[in-house]
Scaffold this active site. Structure first.
Site, mmCIF file in Angstrom:
data_model
loop_
_atom_site.group_PDB
_atom_site.id
_atom_site.type_symbol
_atom_site.label_atom_id
_atom_site.label_comp_id
_atom_site.label_asym_id
_atom_site.label_seq_id
_atom_site.Cartn_x
_atom_site.Cartn_y
_atom_site.Cartn_z
ATOM 1 N N TYR A 179 0.822 -1.206 0.000
ATOM 2 C CA TYR A 179 0.000 0.000 0.000
ATOM 3 C C TYR A 179 0.863 1.267 0.000
ATOM 4 O O TYR A 179 2.068 1.199 -0.181
ATOM 5 C CB TYR A 179 -0.992 -0.074 1.153
ATOM 6 C CG TYR A 179 -1.884 -1.291 1.032
ATOM 7 C CD1 TYR A 179 -2.727 -1.449 -0.070
ATOM 8 C CD2 TYR A 179 -1.837 -2.319 1.972
ATOM 9 C CE1 TYR A 179 -3.510 -2.584 -0.222
ATOM 10 C CE2 TYR A 179 -2.630 -3.462 1.824
ATOM 11 C CZ TYR A 179 -3.455 -3.586 0.727
ATOM 12 O OH TYR A 179 -4.229 -4.710 0.570
ATOM 13 N N ARG A 226 3.047 -0.916 10.935
ATOM 14 C CA ARG A 226 3.260 -2.238 10.333
ATOM 15 C C ARG A 226 4.166 -2.116 9.106
ATOM 16 O O ARG A 226 3.976 -1.235 8.268
ATOM 17 C CB ARG A 226 1.926 -2.852 9.906
ATOM 18 C CG ARG A 226 2.061 -4.325 9.510
ATOM 19 C CD ARG A 226 0.769 -4.898 8.980
ATOM 20 N NE ARG A 226 0.599 -6.290 9.390
ATOM 21 C CZ ARG A 226 -0.135 -7.175 8.738
ATOM 22 N NH1 ARG A 226 -0.772 -6.839 7.635
ATOM 23 N NH2 ARG A 226 -0.256 -8.406 9.188
#
Length: 358
Positions: A179, A226
């Site tokens: 992403y 993350r």
């Protein structure tokens, strides 16, 4: 030796054990990005895991890539998430919201506004995307201007504030799995020639700016991030510079004193050991394909402090009870992973009370 049943303090949050719910996209929000009542039920059912990390939540309209994913940028979305947080807390759990900007991963047809996707550079993933009319080629995204990058950083900051206002215990910044933040890190997705591209220091700049903005808004003790070192996905590959990039990124993130680092990891064990040594606070570790027998091994070895659980927790809302009693696990229904209603979402059976207590 640390076991999965040892308590731990994460930032300012006390957790009863070392298991957590891993973030998993479920695509069950409305077209307006508002999570429905089933979402509150889904997370409350899994509150026994202690720490829950939500599915990716878009921090802005432009952060959406997939169909029916939730946001946190409207009043209606925030109100719905407040119900989720209240249900989880009433069930004894703690919950962090994962903030995820999809970047070039997605399709305009999956969004209400149908604007072009935004990314570091105008490079498509080269992979098909599922849309309301079926699979379509991933479109070429629009390269962010420097002003738009600053706006996006602020979108993350405002989304984090909205999550805390909705009653969440913290947020996790999604910098992994292909992403937007990951797209800045990888030279195959980032060919910029300004201060956000080229050198390692430039390519990690966006991740650091987002982390600093979020931590500055809600406190580092409520902020996690993350990362997925070495994970090749959606046309992204950090290449031979990858290990050095992550060493440098983790070292600079450590200076922000964030509550935790969450790794999606199945790569080189030597790099994992280096990251463990560089990171001073809690390390969450997901290993794709982890078996039931492997749960707790990374804790016992001192590699991880918390082990988030994905598919097993999806199919077993009473995972803690099943582990403690040795009961069999439900099998996850892959056909219901994304989209739909209660089937494969909130209808997995729990153990009978007497069996869970054995």
């Amino acid at each position: 030796m640390t076991t999965i049943w040892d308590p731990i303090e994460l930032g300012g949050v006390q957790l009863p054990h070392r298991l957590a719910l891993a973030p998993m996209t479920r695509s069950r929000a409305g077209a307006d990005g508002v999570p429905g009542p089933l979402t509150a039920e889904y997370y409350a059912q899994r509150a026994g895991l202690g720490l829950l990390i939500t599915e990716g939540v878009q921090p802005s309209e432009d952060g959406q890539g997939y169909m029916n994913t939730p946001g946190i940028h409207t009043a209606a979305q925030q109100a719905a998430w407040r119900e989720v947080a209240e249900r989880v807390h009433a069930a004894g759990g703690r919950i962090f919201m994962q903030l995820m900007h999809a970047g070039r991963v997605g399709h305009p047809d999956n969004t209400p506004h149908h604007r072009p996707l935004l990314a570091p550079s105008a490079i498509a993933t080269g992979e098909p995307v599922f849309t309301p009319t079926g699979p379509q080629p991933a479109p070429v995204p629009q390269a962010l201007t420097t002003d738009e990058i600053r706006t996006t950083v602020d979108d993350f900051r405002r989304a984090a504030a909205a999550a805390i206002a909705a009653g969440f215990d913290g947020v996790e910044i999604h910098g992994a799995n292909g992403y937007l933040i990951n797209q800045f890190l990888a030279p195959t997705g980032n060919v910029r020639t300004d201060e956000y591209g080229g050198s390692i220091d430039n390519r990690i700049r966006f991740a650091l700016e987002v982390a600093a903005a979020v931590a500055g808004e809600i406190g580092p003790e409520r902020t996690g991030i993350r990362l997925s070192p070495g994970f090749v996905i959606a046309g992204l590959d950090e290449g031979p510079e990858g290990p050095e990039l992550y060493r440098r990124l983790v070292e600079r993130l450590a200076a922000l004193d964030l509550a935790y680092l969450h790794l999606f990891y199945f790569g080189d064990e030597a790099l994992l050991a280096e990251i463990r040594a560089l990171w001073p606070n809690a390390l969450l570790l997901v290993r794709p394909g982890r078996t039931r027998e492997q749960i707790g091994r990374d804790l016992a070895a001192g590699i991880a402090d918390i082990e988030p659980i994905g598919t097993f927790a999806l199919a077993n809302p009473d995972l803690v009870e099943r582990l403690k009693s040795g009961a069999e696990f439900n099998t996850a229904d892959k056909a219901t992973f994304f989209g739909g209603g209660a089937a494969g979402y909130t209808d997995y059976p729990r153990l009978p009370v007497h069996e869970a207590a054995e």
